[in-house]
Scaffold this active site. Sequence first.
Site, PDB file in Angstrom:
ATOM      1  N   ASP A 288      -0.342  14.389  17.225  1.00  0.00           N
ATOM      2  CA  ASP A 288      -0.204  14.447  15.807  1.00  0.00           C
ATOM      3  C   ASP A 288      -1.572  14.525  15.029  1.00  0.00           C
ATOM      4  OD1 ASP A 288       1.665  15.001  13.812  1.00  0.00           O
ATOM      5  OD2 ASP A 288       1.976  13.026  13.388  1.00  0.00           O
TER       6      ASP A 288
ATOM      7  N   GLY B 205       8.075   2.281   8.293  1.00  0.00           N
ATOM      8  CA  GLY B 205       8.111   1.059   7.599  1.00  0.00           C
ATOM      9  C   GLY B 205       7.204   0.870   6.365  1.00  0.00           C
TER      10      GLY B 205
ATOM     11  N   VAL C 132       3.513  -0.536   4.662  1.00  0.00           N
ATOM     12  CA  VAL C 132       2.265  -1.151   4.782  1.00  0.00           C
ATOM     13  C   VAL C 132       1.797  -2.151   3.857  1.00  0.00           C
ATOM     14  CG1 VAL C 132      -0.158  -0.550   5.416  1.00  0.00           C
ATOM     15  CG2 VAL C 132       1.785   0.972   6.117  1.00  0.00           C
TER      16      VAL C 132
ATOM     17  N   ILE D 221       0.905  -1.175   0.013  1.00  0.00           N
ATOM     18  CA  ILE D 221       0.165   0.097   0.038  1.00  0.00           C
ATOM     19  C   ILE D 221       0.863   1.413   0.043  1.00  0.00           C
ATOM     20  CG2 ILE D 221      -1.634   1.323   1.400  1.00  0.00           C
ATOM     21  CD1 ILE D 221      -2.776  -1.257   2.304  1.00  0.00           C
TER      22      ILE D 221
ATOM     23  N   LYS E  87       0.981  -3.257   8.813  1.00  0.00           N
ATOM     24  CA  LYS E  87       2.300  -2.618   8.944  1.00  0.00           C
ATOM     25  C   LYS E  87       3.629  -3.129   9.619  1.00  0.00           C
ATOM     26  CE  LYS E  87       1.255   1.604  10.964  1.00  0.00           C
ATOM     27  NZ  LYS E  87       0.898   2.662  11.854  1.00  0.00           N
TER      28      LYS E  87
ATOM     29  N   GLY F  21       7.200   4.329   4.200  1.00  0.00           N
ATOM     30  CA  GLY F  21       7.732   5.565   4.749  1.00  0.00           C
ATOM     31  C   GLY F  21       8.937   5.235   5.698  1.00  0.00           C
ATOM     32  N   GLY F  22       9.241   6.219   6.486  1.00  0.00           N
ATOM     33  CA  GLY F  22      10.319   6.295   7.224  1.00  0.00           C
ATOM     34  C   GLY F  22      10.186   5.303   8.413  1.00  0.00           C
TER      35      GLY F  22
END
Length: 533
Positions: free
Chosen positions: A145, A34, A36, A28, A51, A31-32
């Site tokens: 966040d 891991g 997905v 999918i 993930k 990123g930094g």
Amino acid sequence: MVTPADAPDRTAVIAQDWLPGYELLSEIGAGGFGTVYKARQLKLDRLVAVKLIKRDLMADPDQAARFETEAVILGKFRHPNIVHVYDLGSHGGRLYLAEELLEGEDLGVLLKRTGRLDERTAWHVARQAAAGLAHAASHRVVHRDVKPANLFLTPPPTGVDWPIGIPLVQIMDFGIARVKWAVDADGFPRTHQGAIVGTPAYMAPEQHQGIEDLDHRADIYSLGVTLYHALTGHPPFSAKTVWEMMARKLSVTPTMWDCLSPASAELIRSMIAPDRADRIQTYEELSQRIDAVLSDRKIANVAGGIRGTRGKVRMQIAGIVAVIIGIGIGVWFGVRPAVRAALPATYVSSGDQQALFTGKPDVYDWRAPEAGGNWTVEKDDEKTPVLCGTGFTRRAYQAPAENRITLGLDLYRATVAEVHFGIPVRASESMPRYVLRITRAGGAVLGTRVGSRGEFTPGSEPIPFPPESWFQDRRPYLEVKIDRTAGGWAVWFNGKLVGRAAYAADTADEFRLFADGGKARIDSAILEPIRKR
């Protein structure tokens, strides 16, 4: 975790013994932190998002602890506005987390694709986000966040009364959440004291300062910044460095309030006050104030209005709308067909088009208003992505006062296709709407129907369906064009005027498609402002 509806299958099917109990189907995103994957949980035969943390991060105990913390936090939550976690484990030296697989897109992607939201939609999104964050706060969890990328928009639940055009919001990424339990009591790791984590543009000033005792008011601040972004098209503060950003948040009053209603501007001010003692203090207060903004008549009818509005006044308005529509039918459909067909087009495009169908499965934009509707994105004979289905689907939108909807419609295997429009905001089954009905034998006829299932009453002479010879060397899609102006509706089929009808002000910004006897298809749906020629 989630999957964008148009995520490409960038990886081949991975052997299921690579991760016991799961069949990894496609990647999918990465990123930094891991990667997905879209996966199938074999024991329960359901699709999930898996993930996987990167191997090099496993050597960092803090990073691994963050990953496990997110799983444990989410596992404790049971709320419709928070993504659900199913499983946590490790295999081959890597941690993995299995989460609910969602369809749709995050708010950040939506804002880039469509621009800023109308106030009604934005506050409905905020109301749901506040409910999810309140649930987290009840477990003594601060997200830290909150931002557009972490509010995922999915199709709303079926079988419940739901505001027209509003997606279901699910909060994602509790990976840097602050858990206000002690490590020795509950086993939750805590971020290093004084560490600054979050996304600078959306962080509360106290997060910039590394204050240790963060509480839910930091999330209220971030939600306020997120709403400012959604309503204006950009965050309220910009800077070249994190420290400059913090200084601006403490000393600068955001501009652009003039594009918001006074009620919206005042509520956002209360959410993003630099001193947390001056902010809204509880989610209960925030929810009550959002409800008050949503009841403001200046925004109540934007993008279709709110279904289920309470009170006798609203019911009386609905009755007046029905009378106006009934009068309009008599006035406009009373024009002789020959005269009506000769009327010229008086409005032309202003040149600013918005695609309501992009060829991607924007599933929360197109959804069935009742049980039985089934529309999906498929490819036609030319390998073009098209919307294809039976029963009802609807598309809500935010439109200028005078606008045009243009559809590319193919009856395909359906015996009849209908476009419903002029639907009252209070879209009950006892109220009339306009219907353009298209069949091969009867052509295109403009008429009315009470509710979605009432008897169709024709009000115009038919425009014939094109003969077979017309389709030679042409794609099968026929043009349906619906103009809405202060002077009324004008409906066109394949370049020919079908008829005109009166316009009632209390009409939802939406249209509905209906197909019966088989699937119909549309390859395009365009919204554009129009002006007098």
